[in-house]
Motif scaffolding. Structure first.
Motif, mmCIF file in Angstrom:
data_model
loop_
_atom_site.group_PDB
_atom_site.id
_atom_site.type_symbol
_atom_site.label_atom_id
_atom_site.label_comp_id
_atom_site.label_asym_id
_atom_site.label_seq_id
_atom_site.Cartn_x
_atom_site.Cartn_y
_atom_site.Cartn_z
ATOM 1 N N ALA A 1 1.259 -0.818 -0.521
ATOM 2 C CA ALA A 1 0.227 0.096 0.511
ATOM 3 C C ALA A 1 0.615 1.354 0.235
ATOM 4 O O ALA A 1 0.878 1.908 -0.360
ATOM 5 N N TRP A 2 1.978 1.344 0.718
ATOM 6 C CA TRP A 2 2.941 2.362 1.155
ATOM 7 C C TRP A 2 3.731 2.368 -0.461
ATOM 8 O O TRP A 2 3.614 4.343 -1.011
ATOM 9 N N LEU A 3 3.557 1.766 -1.387
ATOM 10 C CA LEU A 3 5.456 1.061 -2.732
ATOM 11 C C LEU A 3 3.546 2.173 -3.689
ATOM 12 O O LEU A 3 3.985 2.484 -5.102
ATOM 13 N N SER A 4 3.114 1.870 -3.093
ATOM 14 C CA SER A 4 1.728 1.991 -4.434
ATOM 15 C C SER A 4 1.191 3.001 -4.827
ATOM 16 O O SER A 4 0.501 3.398 -5.453
ATOM 17 N N ASP A 5 1.789 4.752 -3.712
ATOM 18 C CA ASP A 5 1.725 5.567 -3.882
ATOM 19 C C ASP A 5 2.000 6.370 -4.408
ATOM 20 O O ASP A 5 3.070 6.225 -4.553
ATOM 21 N N PRO A 6 2.069 7.091 -5.616
ATOM 22 C CA PRO A 6 3.007 7.249 -5.920
ATOM 23 C C PRO A 6 4.280 8.568 -5.918
ATOM 24 O O PRO A 6 5.054 8.801 -5.852
ATOM 25 N N SER A 7 3.758 8.779 -4.560
ATOM 26 C CA SER A 7 4.619 9.992 -4.012
ATOM 27 C C SER A 7 5.215 9.438 -2.829
ATOM 28 O O SER A 7 5.762 10.107 -2.343
ATOM 29 N N LEU B 1 14.345 -2.351 -4.989
ATOM 30 C CA LEU B 1 14.070 -3.734 -4.404
ATOM 31 C C LEU B 1 12.815 -3.223 -3.418
ATOM 32 O O LEU B 1 12.739 -4.694 -2.509
ATOM 33 N N LEU B 2 13.102 -2.410 -2.706
ATOM 34 C CA LEU B 2 12.698 -1.908 -1.291
ATOM 35 C C LEU B 2 11.303 -2.605 -1.397
ATOM 36 O O LEU B 2 10.488 -2.376 -2.407
ATOM 37 N N GLY B 3 10.752 -3.411 -0.339
ATOM 38 C CA GLY B 3 9.576 -3.730 -0.100
ATOM 39 C C GLY B 3 8.733 -4.879 -0.854
ATOM 40 O O GLY B 3 7.778 -4.537 -0.945
ATOM 41 N N LEU B 4 9.856 -5.613 -1.992
ATOM 42 C CA LEU B 4 9.339 -6.785 -3.020
ATOM 43 C C LEU B 4 8.830 -7.963 -2.047
ATOM 44 O O LEU B 4 9.689 -8.783 -2.110
ATOM 45 N N VAL B 5 8.161 -7.624 -0.941
ATOM 46 C CA VAL B 5 7.978 -8.689 -0.144
ATOM 47 C C VAL B 5 6.517 -9.340 -0.312
ATOM 48 O O VAL B 5 5.425 -8.978 -0.343
#
Ligand SMILES: [Zn+2]
Length: 265
Positions: free
Chosen positions: A92-98, A119-123
């Motif tokens: 959810a955090w990474l889906s925010d474009p900002s 590769l941050l957060g690809l869990v």
């Protein structure tokens, strides 16, 4: 540099905030927990593992905060797991474009350029209620709770007597509560401490997400210290906590405390 803390369990400590990465040796390679933090450190961990002839066969992120979601291509393409809630929060955090625009509020400016973000957060989230990390090695029990972050997990490597505490039980950081969208942050935190207390008898070595590795006596001491802090926060009393005082390792912890007091008032 990897340091052995128990049979088949190694720890790397980052310069940033004494962040601990844990390596667990399995049959065909290692489980890598919370690799961090600087690019040079991730490269060094990859080089050390290559020298040991130990490929990374699985990764695990204890919770969805940037310093526990890092990776480097040199560590390979093994699956990286987290709890369902933790992985969902990271996604959810990474889906925010900002999200990248807000990094300066999260990562200190003196290191932000040195933190690899590709590769941050690809869990991958494990199904809710998954009891152990799926990998070919010693049983790694997942102790999920709601305390510091959504889907925060501690890991218990029972046959090695090692508890990987995530961002709990630190000797340098106070309990930092998840106050976003939670009804009872102090109650959640105390419940999480009770869960950890329930396994304390099986722990010979405890590795916090930040701070020093401790023995069995330290598990009890830090449970007491964290509980005392949360009680004081809940009851609006001065916690009298050494992690905040003039001898504190990190002076910014006092401002986190002040912020938590304000949020919970
Ligand atoms: Zn952390």
């Amino acid at each position: 540099m990897l340091r052995q803390v128990a049979e088949g369990v190694l720890v790397h400590q980052s310069e940033f905030c004494q962040t601990n990465t844990v390596v667990v040796q399995g049959r065909a390679g290692v489980l890598l927990i919370d690799p961090g933090v600087l690019g040079s450190e991730l490269a060094a961990i990859a080089a050390d593992l290559a020298e040991l002839g130990q490929p990374v066969v699985a990764g695990f992120s204890t919770h969805p905060h940037w310093d526990h979601l890092l990776w480097d291509a040199r560590l390979g393409a093994a699956p990286r797991y987290g709890t369902a809630r933790g992985a969902a929060a990271a996604a959810a955090w990474l889906s925010d474009p900002s999200w990248k625009d807000r990094l300066p509020q999260l990562i200190p400016p003196d290191i932000v350029e040195q933190v690899p973000l590709d590769l941050l957060g690809l869990v991958t989230g494990l199904p809710a209620g998954t009891a152990q990390v799926p990998w070919d090695g010693p049983n790694v029990r997942i102790i999920e709770h709601q305390a510091h972050a959504p889907g925060h997990a501690a890991l218990l490597i029972g046959e090695r007597g090692v508890l990987v505490a995530g961002d709990m039980l630190s000797d340098v950081l106070i309990p930092m509560l998840n106050v976003n969208g939670t009804a009872d942050p102090t109650g959640d935190y105390l419940a999480a401490l009770r869960l950890l207390e329930g396994v304390a008898g099986d722990v010979e070595v405890m590795v916090p997400g930040h701070g020093s590795v401790g023995g069995a006596d330290q598990v009890r001491a830090r449970l007491d210290q964290d509980r005392a802090y949360v009680h004081a926060l809940r009851d609006a009393r001065d916690p009298g906590d050494s992690r905040l005082g003039p001898a504190a390792t990190y002076d910014w912890v006092a401002s986190v405390h002040a912020w938590q007091v304000q949020r919970l008032a």
